[in-house]
Design an enzyme around this catalytic site. Structure first.
Site, PDB file in Angstrom:
ATOM      1  N   TRP A  56       0.822  -1.218   0.000  1.00  0.00           N
ATOM      2  CA  TRP A  56       0.000   0.000   0.000  1.00  0.00           C
ATOM      3  C   TRP A  56       0.850   1.260   0.000  1.00  0.00           C
ATOM      4  O   TRP A  56       0.443   2.271  -0.577  1.00  0.00           O
ATOM      5  CB  TRP A  56      -1.014  -0.008   1.152  1.00  0.00           C
ATOM      6  CG  TRP A  56      -2.120  -0.983   0.881  1.00  0.00           C
ATOM      7  CD1 TRP A  56      -2.414  -2.126   1.579  1.00  0.00           C
ATOM      8  CD2 TRP A  56      -3.082  -0.922  -0.191  1.00  0.00           C
ATOM      9  NE1 TRP A  56      -3.482  -2.779   1.003  1.00  0.00           N
ATOM     10  CE2 TRP A  56      -3.913  -2.068  -0.079  1.00  0.00           C
ATOM     11  CE3 TRP A  56      -3.314  -0.035  -1.237  1.00  0.00           C
ATOM     12  CZ2 TRP A  56      -4.955  -2.333  -0.968  1.00  0.00           C
ATOM     13  CZ3 TRP A  56      -4.366  -0.294  -2.133  1.00  0.00           C
ATOM     14  CH2 TRP A  56      -5.168  -1.431  -1.992  1.00  0.00           C
ATOM     15  N   LYS A  67     -12.707  -1.368   6.302  1.00  0.00           N
ATOM     16  CA  LYS A  67     -12.005  -2.330   7.147  1.00  0.00           C
ATOM     17  C   LYS A  67     -12.486  -2.235   8.592  1.00  0.00           C
ATOM     18  O   LYS A  67     -13.069  -3.164   9.101  1.00  0.00           O
ATOM     19  CB  LYS A  67     -10.490  -2.131   7.054  1.00  0.00           C
ATOM     20  CG  LYS A  67      -9.921  -2.842   5.825  1.00  0.00           C
ATOM     21  CD  LYS A  67      -9.238  -1.946   4.860  1.00  0.00           C
ATOM     22  CE  LYS A  67      -8.920  -2.689   3.559  1.00  0.00           C
ATOM     23  NZ  LYS A  67      -8.126  -1.899   2.644  1.00  0.00           N
ATOM     24  N   ASP A  76      -1.565   6.550   6.149  1.00  0.00           N
ATOM     25  CA  ASP A  76      -2.652   5.725   5.622  1.00  0.00           C
ATOM     26  C   ASP A  76      -2.995   4.742   6.740  1.00  0.00           C
ATOM     27  O   ASP A  76      -2.231   3.822   7.028  1.00  0.00           O
ATOM     28  CB  ASP A  76      -2.163   4.987   4.366  1.00  0.00           C
ATOM     29  CG  ASP A  76      -3.196   3.991   3.830  1.00  0.00           C
ATOM     30  OD1 ASP A  76      -4.290   3.870   4.424  1.00  0.00           O
ATOM     31  OD2 ASP A  76      -2.895   3.344   2.804  1.00  0.00           O
TER      32      ASP A  76
HETATM   33  C1  LIG Z   1      -7.521  -1.421   1.573  1.00  0.00           C
HETATM   34  C2  LIG Z   1      -6.436  -0.465   1.701  1.00  0.00           C
HETATM   35  C3  LIG Z   1      -6.309   0.614   0.810  1.00  0.00           C
HETATM   36  C4  LIG Z   1      -7.213   0.806  -0.383  1.00  0.00           C
HETATM   37  O1  LIG Z   1      -8.440   1.267  -0.021  1.00  0.00           O
HETATM   38  P1  LIG Z   1      -9.539   1.615  -1.124  1.00  0.00           P
HETATM   39  O2  LIG Z   1     -10.604   2.252  -0.295  1.00  0.00           O
HETATM   40  O3  LIG Z   1      -9.956   0.337  -1.766  1.00  0.00           O
HETATM   41  O4  LIG Z   1      -8.952   2.547  -2.097  1.00  0.00           O
HETATM   42  C5  LIG Z   1      -5.285   1.511   1.020  1.00  0.00           C
HETATM   43  N1  LIG Z   1      -4.431   1.369   2.048  1.00  0.00           N
HETATM   44  C6  LIG Z   1      -4.521   0.334   2.896  1.00  0.00           C
HETATM   45  C7  LIG Z   1      -3.536   0.221   4.034  1.00  0.00           C
HETATM   46  C8  LIG Z   1      -5.518  -0.608   2.749  1.00  0.00           C
HETATM   47  O5  LIG Z   1      -5.606  -1.630   3.620  1.00  0.00           O
END
Ligand SMILES: *Cc1c(COP(=O)(O)O)cnc(C)c1O
Length: 369
Positions: free
Chosen positions: A106, A199, A175
């Site tokens: 990511w 999540k 993030d």
């Molecule tokens: C799932 C995830 C993403 C992507 O998220 P989207 O909403 O599908 O764009 C980005 N960073 C991390 C750490 C993730 O687990």
């Protein structure tokens, strides 16, 4: 196994389990939300009812994070992935390379967007250890005049997690898609934190962005209107039609976090849940093996390989996935890029679900070990 409504224990990395009390409340309010005569999906995003939904989601976020008016809480679309592009667009300053910590797939995605025309400096890359480690960082590793410093707090695919965050003079951005609101952290250390909701916080379709007010004003006003943070700050996340239903459910999830004792209580439960699985792996005599260094194992995404003879056995892993499914334990397959097994045990996964998986793992080893 008999569970309420015949629900399974869903270990998916995302979209992921939601708290059952929240789903029940959504069900109860589905066709007539608080005597409005309609569902949240059908109502105007400028209605009095939605005003309250948005105000609640915002205030409960601030309350859980312990922040005041120096931060804005935004509910945006485009997922966490759009933030990979919006952040440099708005926050990059010419001649001030971004400080990047590269800890997995990511952060790689964030780097990919940065490389489209911005300068960056790699503070750390875990490539050489296949992203199985995260060291601790000192402030002097960072450039104080970087546009910003960037990290991914929990690496959903690799199963690693920052246990503490570096101090940086430049604004720190994280993030937190896969561990937002799963533990206590000091938001005041960060300029921006963002998280796709699917999540830990709600359904897909909403990305939460917590941004320091001054940073929201940094972007060039010539950027496309929808891609400027200030647009969404000014309009209170309602410049255009927001993902109203997602915001509503995210608000309910955060209310549930609050009534379950807040981040501190949740963190304790999450630690206990993760320990159940890591203990099962570590006590298996090598049958199960977690590639991640012990000091940075994720509380959210537990990864392991099945190694009956010291070697990862993919056939046995495939068998494990299908047998688990028969027991109502679904989605324990690792991400296709790394293989192996992964159980995502976000906030909403109950302890019983984790215990059921651990019991299954012990039984599976007995049969196949
Ligand atoms: C799932 C995830 C993403 C992507 O998220 P989207 O909403 O599908 O764009 C980005 N960073 C991390 C750490 C993730 O687990």
């Amino acid at each position: 196994m008999s569970t309420k409504y015949g629900r399974v224990f869903n270990f998916s990395a995302g979209p992921a389990s939601l708290p059952l009390p929240v789903l029940e409340q959504v069900r109860d309010e589905m066709v007539n939300y608080k005597n409005s005569g309609m569902s949240v999906m059908e109502m105007s995003h400028r209605s009095k009812e939605f005003d309250e939904i948005l105000a609640n989601a915002t205030s409960v976020t601030k309350e859980l994070l312990g922040i005041g008016d120096q931060y804005e809480v935004l509910f945006l679309q485009g997922g966490a992935s759009l933030q990979f592009a919006m952040l440099p667009m708005n926050l990059y300053q010419t001649g001030k390379p971004v400080d990047m910590i590269h800890t997995g797939s990511w952060s790689e995605m964030a780097i990919k967007e940065l490389k489209k025309g911005y300068e960056m400096r790699t503070v750390y890359s875990g490539e050489s250890n296949k992203f199985t480690q995260i060291p601790s960082f000192n402030e002097d590793q960072f450039n104080p005049s970087a546009s910003y410093a960037y990290l991914c707090s929990n690496n959903t695919i690799e199963g690693t997690q920052f246990k503490s965050f570096p101090k940086t003079a430049a604004p720190l951005i994280a993030d937190m898609s896969s561990d937002f609101l799963s533990r206590k952290f000091d938001m005041n250390q960060f300029g921006v934190v963002f998280a796709g909701a699917q999540k830990n916080v709600g359904p897909s379709g909403v990305c939460m962005v917590i941004i320091r007010k001054d940073l929201a004003e940094r972007g060039d006003e010539k950027l496309p209107t929808m891609l400027q943070y200030r647009t969404h700050v000014k309009a209170g996340s309602r410049y255009n039609t927001p993902p109203a239903f997602g915001i509503y459910v995210a608000g309910l999830v955060m209310n549930w976090i609050k009534t379950s004792g807040g981040l501190e209580a949740l963190e304790k439960t999450n630690e206990m849940k993760a320990k159940i699985l890591y203990d099962t792996i570590d006590k298996s005599g090598g049958f199960y093996s977690c590639p991640v260094a012990k000091d940075c194992r994720s509380l959210m995404n537990v990864v392991w390989r099945v190694k009956p003879n010291g070697q990862a056995n993919e056939d046995m892993e495939t068998a494990m996935i299908s047998e688990a499914k028969k027991s109502g334990l679904i989605e324990i397959k690792g991400h296709r890029s790394v293989g192996g097994m992964r159980a995502s045990i976000y906030n909403a996964m109950p302890v019983e679900g984790v215990q059921a998986l651990a019991d299954f793992m012990v039984q599976f080893q007995k049969k196949n070990g």
